[in-house]
Design a protein around this motif. Structure first.
Motif: not given
Length: 627
Positions: A272-275, A414-417
């Motif tokens: 997963s990744s955040r944005g 924190d894109l990778d969480g």
């Protein structure tokens, strides 16, 4: 210079004389507004396709529209990050700012003239205008005090000044309209002959069926029955051809995506990744763009949804209603335009999803939001939230509200969480808030002074970093507010102009790798993909009499998008009018607007979504080729 003087007192703009014609319908006011706006724009630029590239151009075109832009207003729409504004942005500015009236300007002067003498001594006026409110320069004040018609014997006659001020504003607008009316080429870009037939109504002729229309749409049946009524006056000698489209939609919230997740999804490889989507001052939306590496041919299940950071148990974050979809493009180093693979059109609640087979290679994952629900917030801020305070020992402390907001910010960047910030993740934050990256040397200093784990910054370290910044400014929160507003927060610490999201990627055979690689605007890569998807998947209608001009309309359960293609050798101007739509909101924020297409080109016109998802909605749009 008189205009600047009035602005310093009111910080508002003068509206055109149509504002006082309250008996006119909203339809006619809208038409007049765009005629005047277009007239003003075309006295500065050759075409409404040209963009405003300098703050002074913005000032000039607003003045040509009969407006009164203060420095505060200009700085509001032209920030350090603004590169250009287009015609739609210009119209939005005219609509956003409340108009000033003559009585309001006189009231401002009378607050200075407490004895109601009708004049103000030059010395008093000079001191007030150069030291209070939006301060004027000495040169600006002197230019006003040197106006012979309103000054004599060291006295400023503000009644005469108000008369001159508003006459000047109106003359600017009239001059622009006259200039456009006298120029035959510019007149072709008007919205019809509004003067002669404003109050007429007529049925719009149904377009003949065209061999270029591949399939029948919902609107075709209604047109054959003659049910469609035009929302515009009969202006047949100025209008060339019209394509009306009406689509009745159900209640989106009751629909569930047909695509079901694989039964053995828990056994698939997951990453997963955040944005985040960020809304710019000019209305543009920028976001993280991602690259996904697929090691071998694989079945992929992709989802995207807003990231809920609500601290209230069971309560959603305010941005959860923002639509968050995505496009998948194949990376191609040999071509400028990356091939479109697919896009997420199925939706389940706030989640958009896609499932398909991808060959080995690298793919662009480009998040997409229509912009219908991520717009400039007009909420009036009652109080500014306090960010820091001093305790009994005079130590600077973060307030609980600010600490909670910083905690949310940490979760967003924190894109990778994983609960830690790498240098790459932190630099996305730095580029967004300051425009500069943190180099390796500075990062080493950061790690020496703040808590880290595995060479990455912890949440506590991030909080301490912001506290240090506050201490460096001796408690002045100005720089902290710059950071917060860049990240979409208002002065009440509400995130109103950003929408964090999360990608979840499941792959059946082997783990796909995903990484955020840039933070950029809706660029040509995405615009081309959106336009292509509408043209490939939507219904097409050639304009009767202009078979080289084709209108495309795409719909799914949650949105309707339109695009237009100009295959001819000539430039085409098309008016888009969806005033008769019901329970709809457009990404443009406008009910009537015009688009110009260069020869052999295509573009997206607009995206429309339901304003209230618990009610049915109707898309009723008339697209007209202008003479």
């Amino acid at each position: 210079m008189a205009n600047n003087f009035g602005a310093s007192l009111l910080n508002q703009k003068y509206a055109s004389n149509e504002r006082q014609e309250s008996k006119k319908s909203q339809l006619n006011e809208e038409e007049i507004f765009y005629l005047k706006s277009r007239a003003a724009y075309l006295t500065v630029f050759k075409s409404s396709l040209e963009n405003i590239t300098k703050k002074e151009q913005l000032r000039l075109v607003l003045q040509r529209a009969g407006q009164n832009p203060s420095n505060k207003i200009l700085n509001k729409y032209w920030t350090s990050r603004t590169k250009e504004l287009n015609f739609d942005d210009f119209c939005a500015i005219l609509k956003n700012e409340k108009p000033a009236t003559k009585s309001e300007l006189l009231k401002a002067f009378k607050k200075i003239d407490t004895n109601n003498k009708g004049y103000i001594l030059h010395n008093n006026l000079y001191e007030i205008l150069t030291t209070q409110g939006e301060k004027m320069s000495q040169e600006e004040v002197n230019s006003v005090l040197n106006l012979a018609d309103v000054n004599s014997n060291g006295k400023f006659d503000y009644n005469k000044f108000c008369n001159t001020f508003f006459v000047t504003c109106e003359q600017c607008a009239v001059t622009a309209s006259d200039k456009m009316g006298s120029n035959s080429k510019i007149k072709q870009q008007q919205f019809g002959s509004h003067i002669e037939k404003l109050n007429e109504r007529a049925v719009t002729p149904s377009s003949k069926s065209s061999p270029r229309t591949p399939k029948s749409s919902d609107s075709d049946a209604s047109l054959r029955k003659g049910e469609y009524k035009s929302s515009r006056p009969s202006l047949s000698r100025n209008y060339k051809a019209t394509v009306p489209i009406m689509i009745n939609m159900g209640i989106p919230s009751t629909r569930i995506a047909k695509l079901t997740e694989p039964t053995n999804l828990k056994d698939w490889h997951f990453t997963s990744s955040r944005g985040c989507f960020f809304l710019e001052e000019n209305g543009d939306i920028i976001s993280h763009h991602f690259k996904m590496q697929v090691p071998q041919k694989n079945t992929i299940y992709l989802t995207i949804k807003p990231l809920n950071l609500s601290k209230d148990e069971g309560g959603p974050s305010p941005w959860m209603s923002v639509d968050t979809a995505f496009y998948i493009l194949k990376e191609n180093n040999e071509r400028v335009e990356s091939p479109l693979i697919s896009f997420a059109e199925l939706r389940n609640g706030e989640t958009y999803l896609w499932k398909g087979e991808l060959g080995a290679g690298v793919y662009w994952l480009i998040p997409f939001t229509t912009g219908c629900r991520l717009k400039k917030n007009k909420k009036q801020i009652i109080r500014e939230t306090k960010l820091v305070y001093r305790n009994g020992k005079e130590d600077l402390i973060l307030t609980p509200e600010f600490k909670s907001t910083l905690s949310d910010l940490f979760d967003i960047i924190d894109l990778d969480g994983n609960g830690l910030l790498s240098l790459e993740e932190y630099n996305f934050f730095e580029m967004r808030t300051s425009g500069e990256k943190c180099d390796d040397e500075a990062w080493e200093i950061c790690k020496e002074n703040f808590e880290t784990k595995r060479n990455e910054l912890t949440k506590q370290g991030f909080l301490d970093l912001n506290l240090m910044e506050a201490n460096d400014r001796e408690g002045d929160p100005s720089d902290l507010w710059v950071t917060l507003q860049s990240m979409g927060y208002n002065k009440e610490l509400e995130m109103t102009e950003a929408c964090p999201f999360i990608f979840e990627i499941y792959s059946e055979k082997c783990k796909a790798k995903v990484q955020a690689v840039s933070l950029e605007s809706t660029n040509k890569r995405l615009q081309g993909a959106i336009c292509k998807s509408i043209m490939v998947n939507g219904d097409a209608q050639a304009v009767d009499g202009y078979e080289d001009v084709i209108i495309y309309t795409y719909k799914n359960d949650s949105r309707i998008s339109s695009a237009v293609e100009n295959k001819s050798e000539n430039k085409v101007t098309i008016q888009v009018n969806h005033e008769q739509s019901k329970n709809c909101i457009s990404n443009r924020g406008l009910q009537v607007f015009a688009v110009e297409l260069q020869p052999k080109s295509s573009m997206v016109c607009q995206h429309v979504m339901p304003l209230n998802e618990r009610q049915e909605w109707t898309y009723n749009c008339v697209q007209t080729v202008l003479a």
